[in-house]
Every structure is written in C-alpha cells, then in structure tokens.
Design a protein around this motif. Structure first.
Motif, short mmCIF file in Angstrom:
data_model
loop_
_atom_site.label_atom_id
_atom_site.label_comp_id
_atom_site.label_asym_id
_atom_site.label_seq_id
_atom_site.Cartn_x
_atom_site.Cartn_y
_atom_site.Cartn_z
N PHE A 1 0.63 -1.23 -0.06
CA PHE A 1 0.14 -0.01 -0.05
C PHE A 1 0.98 1.26 0.05
CE2 PHE A 1 -3.90 -2.18 0.40
CZ PHE A 1 -3.83 -2.98 1.35
N PRO B 1 3.71 5.61 4.80
CA PRO B 1 2.91 6.34 5.26
C PRO B 1 2.64 7.84 4.71
CG PRO B 1 4.12 5.57 7.09
CD PRO B 1 4.57 4.95 5.67
N ARG B 2 1.47 8.46 4.50
CA ARG B 2 1.57 9.59 3.62
C ARG B 2 1.50 10.89 4.50
NH1 ARG B 2 -2.95 7.78 -0.67
NH2 ARG B 2 -2.30 5.48 -0.92
N SER C 1 1.65 13.21 9.70
CA SER C 1 0.90 13.26 11.03
C SER C 1 1.47 14.04 12.13
CB SER C 1 0.53 12.07 11.39
OG SER C 1 0.20 11.93 12.52
N VAL D 1 -0.24 14.16 15.22
CA VAL D 1 -0.86 13.82 16.44
C VAL D 1 0.16 13.00 17.35
CG1 VAL D 1 -3.27 13.60 15.72
CG2 VAL D 1 -1.67 11.66 15.50
N THR D 2 -0.14 13.45 18.62
CA THR D 2 0.87 12.81 19.49
C THR D 2 0.98 11.18 19.39
OG1 THR D 2 0.12 14.44 21.19
CG2 THR D 2 1.41 12.56 22.03
N ASN E 1 2.23 10.19 16.67
CA ASN E 1 2.27 10.06 15.16
C ASN E 1 1.37 8.68 14.92
OD1 ASN E 1 3.87 12.06 14.41
ND2 ASN E 1 5.74 10.94 15.46
N PHE E 2 0.91 8.69 13.82
CA PHE E 2 -0.16 7.69 13.39
C PHE E 2 0.35 7.04 12.05
CE2 PHE E 2 -4.31 6.34 12.15
CZ PHE E 2 -4.47 6.31 11.05
N LYS F 1 -1.25 4.25 9.33
CA LYS F 1 -2.47 3.27 8.84
C LYS F 1 -2.32 2.12 9.48
CE LYS F 1 -5.40 4.02 6.07
NZ LYS F 1 -6.40 4.36 7.17
N SER G 1 -2.56 1.60 13.07
CA SER G 1 -3.73 1.86 13.35
C SER G 1 -4.71 0.48 13.18
CB SER G 1 -4.59 2.95 12.47
OG SER G 1 -5.91 2.99 12.89
N GLU H 1 -3.59 -2.14 16.02
CA GLU H 1 -4.54 -1.86 17.01
C GLU H 1 -5.95 -1.95 17.21
OE1 GLU H 1 -3.37 2.26 18.27
OE2 GLU H 1 -3.80 1.93 20.28
N ILE H 2 -6.66 -1.83 16.27
CA ILE H 2 -8.01 -2.02 15.85
C ILE H 2 -8.56 -3.68 15.79
CG2 ILE H 2 -10.08 -1.82 14.40
CD1 ILE H 2 -9.11 0.74 13.29
N ASN I 1 -7.92 -4.58 19.40
CA ASN I 1 -8.86 -4.01 20.48
C ASN I 1 -10.39 -4.96 20.15
OD1 ASN I 1 -7.89 -2.30 21.84
ND2 ASN I 1 -8.21 -0.45 20.42
N ARG I 2 -10.54 -5.68 18.95
CA ARG I 2 -11.70 -6.41 18.74
C ARG I 2 -11.24 -7.91 18.95
NH1 ARG I 2 -15.35 -4.96 15.26
NH2 ARG I 2 -15.03 -3.20 13.81
N LEU J 1 -1.93 -4.54 24.88
CA LEU J 1 -3.33 -4.56 24.77
C LEU J 1 -4.05 -5.72 24.62
CD1 LEU J 1 -3.90 -1.85 21.52
CD2 LEU J 1 -4.34 -1.67 24.04
#
Lengths: 75, 893
Positions: free
Chosen positions: A31, A34-35, A38, A40-41, A43-44, A46, A49, A52-53, A56-57, A75
C-alpha cells in the motif's frame, strides 16, 4: 474475522491477508509508505492503526506483526 | 435566576423540561433572550420527552435498539478488584435522543423543518447559512462531548447499514479547530478504542438480533494520511488547517477565530500535497457526515471552514447524494455578537453542569478579601499587580497541599496582557516564590492566540516541546506547577488540574472571548464521581467584571474569603492522621485479615439444570388476535419500562432465536454471569417449548412470541431461571484461609463529598464521616467509651468486604460498618442498621461465620461481631462498649 483467521490457517494461500495480518514491511510493499506528516501525539500510521483496531476487537494478531509495535503488546 | 429547587444533583437523572434553567425576567431586560437560550430547544425538549416516555415510538428499529442499549441496559465495567456501572449523563442521552427524534420521527431535512420548533417567533430562514441539515449540540465544557460524537457516529453508521432509505452515512469527517483538540479526539479514536473497548457504544453481537460489533467495520484516517479502500466505514479525523477543498480557498485574516494556540501549518495552496484533499475524499465515497468538535468557529460563512463543508455538500450533490448531516458540538455556540447558533437542538448549560458537579464550582473572593487588593502605582507590571499575583499564589498553595495528599498536582494559571509581561511575570514568580522555582511554563501567543515562530521567537522543535508540556502538565512527571499565557486557551487544552486562575487582563469585545471560555480551562474535574470541586478565580477588577458577567447565564459564583488564614476549598480528604503527634498510630491501628472467598459459582453446573423439575406455576397460553401479535413489547419486570421491541415485518416472520437470546442475556446480566451463554440458551429454549405453559408449544409463531411478552411469562422465565441457577451453581467451600492482612494505617487518602464528620482521637484517620446520622452518633459513643482503644469506619478505601449469598440467592459483597479494638488481641466488627433490609440476616449469618473461620485458623487476635439497631441504640444508653456487647445479642445465637 475469526473465520477468516481460521480459513487462513487451513489454506494460507487462499485468503488474502488483512492489513493487520501483514508485517509493516509487507503492508508498505502493498500500500505504500505513510503519507503526509501526521502531527498527532505518538504519530499515526495506517498499518499500526489497523493492528491496534484488530487487537481491540480481540483478533489474533500474528506475533511477527506485533514485533513491529512493541507498545501494542499490552493491549 | 437560580435553578429550580427540584433540579437534581445527579447528572444521570432524567430532567423534566419544566425544571431546566431559563433566564429570569430581570436578566431578560438587560440581555437579549436570543443570547441566552437556543430558540428551538424549549419545544424540542418537550417533544423529546414525549418521545422518550413512549418508548421511542416511531423511531426505526435500529434507533430503538441503540437507545435501549445505551441508556436502559446496565453496563458493568470491570476494575481491578471490583466492578462498577457505567452510565451516560442525561445531557448526553438527551442530545442523542433529540438527533434521533429529528431524523427518524420528524424527518427533518433542512432549516424549514427545524424552524417548526421555534416558539419564540424570532427565528427566520435567513438565520441559517447552510442549505444542508445541521444540528448543534451545546454542552458545557467537561460534560462529555466526545462521547456524544462517538454515539452519533455509531448511530449514523448502523442506521445507514440496517435501515432501508436511511438518510444517514457510514463515512465521517471529524474536524477539530486545532492540533490540541485533534490530539484529544485522537486519544479516544485511536484503535477505535472508544467504540471497541472503553465505552459501551456497540451492543454485543446478537443484541436484538444484530451483529453490531462484527458489522462495525471502520477505517481510521488521520489528517492527510488517507487511503480509502472501502466506500463505507471511513473516519477522516483532522484539524481544519489540514483541510482544503481543492478550490483554492485560502485562510483569510478574518479566520483568526479558527487559528488558535499551537497551530499546525496554515492551510497550504493547492499545489502542496501535505493537506487532506477533500475533493479526493469525496471522489471515493457517496455518503458523508461531518462532525465538528469545538464548533464555535464554524459560524462565519466567509471562513474557510464553512466553505470547505459547503464544498463537500456541493460535490456530493453533483454525485446525486448530499451531506447527510453536519453535527456541531460545542460549549459556546455563539456568534460574534453573542447570539446563540439558531441550529442548537440540545442544551446543557454551564449552570446545570456546575449544580450536578459535572464541572468544578467557580469560587471568587468575597468583598472583604477583594478590599485588601490594590493596583500599585508602578510601571512595572509585576509590581502593579503584586497583590493579585500574591493572592493567586496563596490560594494555589492551599489547593496544592490538599491535592498532593491524593497524588494530584494543583496548577496555577495566570493570564496576562502581553508577551513581555509573560516573561517578566515568570521571572518574578520564580524569584519570589521558592516553590515555583523552575516550575513556571510560559506560552507565548500572538494577540489572537496564535503561536508561531514570529510571536515566540521559538523554532518548531521548541513549539512542539511547549505543546507537549502543556498537554502533560497534569502529570507528576512534569516539573511545572504554573502556566502563564497572554491568551486564554479557549478550548481543547485538556488540563484538569487547574485549581486557581489569576486574570491580569481585561477582555473586550474585540478579543472575542466568552466568560465560559475564560473559565473553561479550570472547569474540568480532577476526580471521578459526584464530588464537589472548586476553581478559585482572582484578578483585577476589569477581569472579575468580565468573569462575573457569566451570572447572566445563571451561573452563581460562590464567594468566599481568600488569602492568608482562610481555609482551602477542596474536596473533603480523609487520610491517615500521620501529622498528628498526639496520636499513637501503632496503638490505634487495627489489623483485619482477608480470607479466601467461601462463596463461588460453579459454572459447569449449568449443564445440570433440569427444566422439567423447576416446579414453577405454569403460565396460561393465550390466543392473540392478528393485530395484537403485530407489535410485541417486552417490559422490564420490575420497572415496567420497555426494554425490547420486536416488530413483525410484512411477511409476519418472527425470529424466535432473538427472543430466546433476549431472555438468556437478561438472566446472565442479572446474575452477572460471564460465561455459559450457549448452555443457558438451550435450557431457556427447552423450558419455553415444553414447561413454561404447562404443555408443548410451537416456538416460531407470532402467537408464542406475543405470549412471551406478557409480564407473567417474562417474569416466570427470568425469576425461575435465576433462582434455579443460583441454587445449582452458588457453592460454599465450607471454610476459608487467611490470604492477607489489612492494616488500616496503610489506607490511601481518598476524597468524599462535603458532609458532616467528627475529628476522632481514637482513630488512625483524620476524620470519621458517616453515611448516616446514626453512624456519626455511634462514632461519638465509641470516642467516649473508656474500654475502646481505637475504632474506624470501614471505608471503601480500606477494601474490606465479605462474600455472602443475598436474598436473591446471588453472590454479593458485604461491607460491615465499623472495626472496634478493645484490646490488642480483641477486635469487634460492628454493623449499625437503621433501615429494614432483607439481606441483614444473611449478612449477619455470614459475618458470624467469618468470625468463626478466622478464629479457627489463628489465635493471635479474637474477632467477634455486634449488631446495633438504631432503635435500641437510641433507646438504651450504654455506659461502655462491653455493656453494648453484652446487651446487643441479635444474631449471636
């Protein structure tokens, strides 16, 4: 999603891997890196993410994928 | 005007529209009505109340399921050694109910549909700038707007997924006004944790026959890191500065309202690829909902933010769809002239949030305290305002000492009038007050609040460092105890520990700051629960006049003495009285053993449930008409509230499995069972098919489902199963072992709500608080008993409890009231009881058993118990504790 995992285990070549089942290298090969930049604290990314999702599932994220993100191991 | 006398203190209580705050007549004379009350809200509250009371009649099935799940289903949250119930605030509930009411029931499409709710006659179509559906939710700072966003997002997603012809969307653009707010939202959205882990946003799979968690497939895109792989299920989370629509809409100087502290880069031009290109986003999707957090910036149709949203709507229209909804959440939805956004559909004003202890109570100096403050005649800023600065530091120090006991660091926040004075003030504080040396953080901003290299002379790294420090100042690791800034930090700065605000500047209309925003950074609560907390506000007369104007919105500012010699206004702290040299803590300490649990539940025994031997009274099986069978409503058997509705579809097919699943879940929920669903489900089905009605019946028919919704049938199923499961699975091991010991003097400090207390001589604690007057009287009695060495209330913070089987046959925890030490080798556990309680005999039986167990396994200390009922305690005057033990013999034999 559990079904997909089981299916994966039964016939690994048959079902395409989900992003959270790919290592970071595999994901970026498919893919792209990363583009953007970012700010945000923490960093992000995809890929992170999606892992992590999945955690969490309650999905079984492969160990080699978790190696890329030691901070997600709790987690 | 003060709140209604019946206005409840609980933020969970349902609020009747008749007791909501509204401005008194005298306020109306001075202030335009439209600046105080959103015009659509009064009528909407009435209609939504009817909607709620009807069980959400006319809402879609998806909406009903979600509303029932969120607000009528108990949600247990597991903590380390206990579980507690999570509930949404009523303000959050009302916001969602109103959104759903407007979309589902009233089918609002545009401003003309909204105007119907205006009873003032003051609202006209030209007050709405947008041509799409837009709702504004007004909620006080700290009232939980992010949770409302998460619920609205989930509702829109499922509504579009499950409901035919739904006008909602499964893609979301969530916009923050700056990076600080973005950071805050990202914390909750990271890994979709707010949906999947933290909050009960998503019902479990199977609830009302839907696979909610499995169906909620969502991809998160942050700022310009966008890669759309699915046309639905996308959350684009960004700050406004990263958004542009591809039409060269540049930020203008008039956008200062949207460019506050800690900015990211200004919106770049179209040739830069470091922004979220909305045109590309919209190209890939057909449906979108926009959510604006801290949305008071979106008021001006000329600003880039509004134009970006307008552009999204236009692009979607070109594709034959439209923006499904713009949902704005903010504490201060006001135009520059102070008028409230007319699209406001839900309002939880600051005055109500303060009353319900959702936010801190603002506290200002009383008259005598203010009379001691003067502006010195000096050109040096710090000299001129030294009185105010000093008062702020004194008040902050008091709060600092108290909160330190609870491992919290109180923060002092000072607002000045220009950046040079910021630096001078920082130097002054660090040189004058030893406890502030190296502990003052200065944030430079321009007059409009923007932080940039030009204003601060700092490079990007320094700015990022400042941002990080401002965000983490609450933690013990941060060395900072005070913050100085030119500009009040209007929103997003999620620092909870500000206890003292000092204002050394005046705010004029040009500053475009609202009093609630000025106070806002000090309003967030530091502690969970309904404890009252305070933020002290001191400042120059001009600043105080500005702050006090918030009284027009109903906020009553408490006035109190401030300065040296006055007491701190902090929550009641109960702690070990280590500083008290008159107390011999070794002698006063009481040691309590912790036993291994005796009562447990044997889950595998569920298999042994024999439904043919339940011995229940069969329920009559009725024949219902076709019409009666059509809508089937299940009600809570204790409250009568509707919990579950199944509506037959056109073909009349009914999914009995969904109904059986509902009963199984209800039983498991009531018994707090964590496993055994599959086994229990089978038993429930078997029971219904052959036992419940005293005969074999067909399960998959509307008439059977209709019969099951009758209260008698529902009650028989649930209560019978509960009793039989408890009989079968609740086991008593027969004995117990000592697992550990509790020493009272190791109890950590805790806070309690303001209430009566005594200052004990015979307790390790500094205070004895009581849940009732009886407990305080009993404590006083123990103080005066010569034969009592020490005593203590069994606070929750002590963590002493005993497992027992309650009147329902369920496993529960019993917390005795007092420990009393009469000798180094003799301790009594005391239960004081005023009210009737079915469980008292069971608790006392278990307490007696506990004492026998403990005395059998160790001989060092003898443990015994006493039951003290209020009537006897008040009637008979005991001379000492021994006399009480000899005479209060209930449950001893």
């Amino acid at each position: 999603m559990d079904d997909i995992t089981n299916e994966q285990e039964r016939s690994p070549g048959k079902i395409e891997k989900q992003p959270w089942q790919m290592t970071k290298t595999e994901y970026e090969a498919k893919f792209g890196a990363p583009r953007g930049n970012s700010t945000v604290t923490g960093n992000f990314s995809k890929h992170k993410s999606s892992v992590e999702i999945a955690l969490n599932r309650g999905l079984k994220v492969p160990q080699e994928v978790l190696e890329d993100y030691p901070d997600l191991k709790d987690l | 005007m003060a709140l209604h006398p019946n206005f409840p203190e609980s933020p969970y209580a349902i609020l009747d529209p008749t007791i909501r705050w509204f401005p008194a007549d005298e306020t109306l004379r001075n202030t335009s009505f439209e600046k105080l009350l959103p015009p659509l809200v009064p009528e909407l509250r009435k209609q939504v109340k009817k909607f709620r009371d009807s069980g959400y009649e006319s809402a879609t099935q998806t909406s009903k399921s979600l509303l029932n799940w969120w607000f009528k289903t108990p949600h247990l949250v597991q903590k380390a050694d206990s579980s507690s119930e999570f509930k949404y605030f009523f303000s959050q509930r009302e916001a969602l109910e109103t959104i759903i009411y407007l979309v589902d029931v009233m089918k609002v499409k545009d401003k003309y549909d909204l105007i119907r709710f205006d009873n003032s006659g003051a609202v006209s179509a030209n007050m709405f700038d947008e041509t799409w559906k837009r709702f504004v939710v007004k909620m006080a700072t700290g009232a939980g707007k992010t949770k409302v966003i998460s619920l609205a997002l989930a509702w829109s997603f499922f509504h579009k997924l499950y409901e035919e012809n739904s006008p909602m969307a499964r893609n979301f653009l969530v916009i923050a006004p700056n990076i600080i707010v973005l950071d805050r939202i990202y914390k909750d959205f990271q890994g979709l944790r707010i949906f999947l882990k933290d909050d009960p946003v998503l019902p479990h799979d199977g609830f009302d026959g839907r696979e909610w968690r499995s169906d909620f497939q969502m991809d998160l895109h942050i700022q310009d890191d966008v890669h759309v792989t699915s046309p639905v299920g996308n959350v684009f989370l960004t700050n406004i500065h990263r958004v542009y629509s591809g039409n060269d809409i540049h930020a203008s100087p008039n956008d200062e309202n949207s460019m506050d502290y800690f900015l990211g880069p200004k919106p770049a031009n179209a040739t830069t690829d470091s922004n979220l290109d909305l045109s590309k986003v919209v190209r890939d999707i057909e449906e979108l909902m926009v959510i604006n957090d801290e949305a008071h910036h979106v008021h001006d149709p000329q600003n880039a933010w509004f134009k970006s949203i307008q552009d999204i709507h236009n692009r979607l229209q070109q594709k034959g769809t439209a923006l499904s909804l713009q949902l704005d959440v903010t504490a201060t939805p006001k135009h520059a002239n102070g008028a409230i956004f007319v699209q406001t559909i839900s309002d939880y004003p600051l005055v109500e949030a303060i009353k319900q202890n959702v936010v801190k109570h603002p506290l200002v100096p009383d008259g005598p305290s203010r009379a001691k403050l003067t502006e010195k005649k000096s050109s040096k800023f710090t000299e001129k305002y030294s009185d105010y600065i000093n008062l702020g530091v004194i008040e902050w120090r008091k709060a600092y000492e108290e909160h330190l006991k609870l491992d919290k660091k109180a923060i002092l926040f000072i607002m000045t009038d220009d950046t040079k004075n910021c630096d001078d003030l920082a130097e002054y504080l660090e040189n004058t007050y030893a406890d502030l040396k190296g502990a003052v953080l200065v944030i430079h901003t321009k007059n409009n609040g923007e932080i940039s290299e030009a204003s601060s002379g700092k490079n990007k790294e320094e700015l990022d460092r400042l941002r990080e420090q401002a965000n983490t100042i609450d933690s013990a690791e941060s060395p900072y105890k005070a913050i100085i800034s030119v500009m009040v930090l209007r929103e997003g700065w999620d620092v909870r520990n500000v206890t003292t605000i000092v204002g050394l500047r005046a705010f004029t209309a040009q500053n475009n700051i609202l009093p609630e925003q000025a106070l806002g950074r000090g309003l967030r609560k530091m502690y969970p629960g309904n404890i009252q907390e305070f933020v002290s506000i001191v400042g120059t007369p001009a600043f105080m006049d500005f702050v006090e104007s918030i009284q027009q919105e109903g906020v009553e500012l408490e006035r109190g003495p401030m300065g040296s010699g006055s007491q701190p206004r902090t929550p009641l702290v109960v702690e070990i009285d280590s500083e008290n040299k008159k107390k011999d803590l070794d002698n006063l300490d009481i040691e309590i053993p912790i036993m291994t649990p005796r009562i447990y539940r044997e889950y595998k025994n569920l298999n042994n449930l024999d439904v043919t031997k339940f011995g229940h009274k069969p329920v009559g099986y009725q024949d219902f008409s076709d019409e009666e069978q059509r809508e089937i409503v299940f009600k809570d058997i204790t409250t009568g509230n509707i919990t579950h509705t199944t509506v037959l579809d056109a073909s009349g097919l009914i999914d009995f499995n969904s109904v059986a699943g509902y009963f199984t879940q209800s039983i498991m929920k009531d018994l707090r069972l964590v496993s055994g669903y599959a086994i229990l489900y089978g038993k429930v089905k078997e029971f219904i098919s052959s036992q419940l009605f005293g005969k074999e019946i067909e399960l998959d028919t509307p008439n059977t489902v209709r019969n099951l919704s009758e209260v008698e049938a529902t009650r028989t199923i649930i209560e019978t199963f509960k009793k039989k499961i408890n009989d079968l699975t609740v086991q008593d091991k027969g004995d117990a072992e000592i697992r550990d010991y509790i020493k009272l003097r190791n109890t950590r400090p805790f806070i309690a709500k303001e209430q009566g207390f005594i200052v004990p001589k015979k307790s390790v604690f500094n205070k004895v608080i009581g849940d009732s007057h009886l407990e305080l009287e009993f404590s006083t009695f123990l103080e005066e008993c010569e034969d009592v060495i020490s005593y203590s209330k069994n606070y929750l913070a002590v963590h002493f409890k005993i497992d027992y089987v309650n009147a329902d046959g369920d496993i529960s925890n019993y917390y005795p009231d007092f420990f009393v030490k009469v000798a180094n080798n003799e301790v009594y556990i005391v239960e004081t009881k005023g009210l009737e309680d079915l469980d008292v005999p069971l608790k006392m039986f278990r307490l007696k058993q506990w004492c026998e167990d403990i005395n059998r396994v160790q001989k060092k200390i003898k443990y015994d118990f006493v039951f003290v009922d209020q009537e006897s305690f008040e009637k008979y005057e005991m001379k000492n504790f021994k006399q009480m033990v000899e005479n209060f013999r209930e449950y001893k034999d």
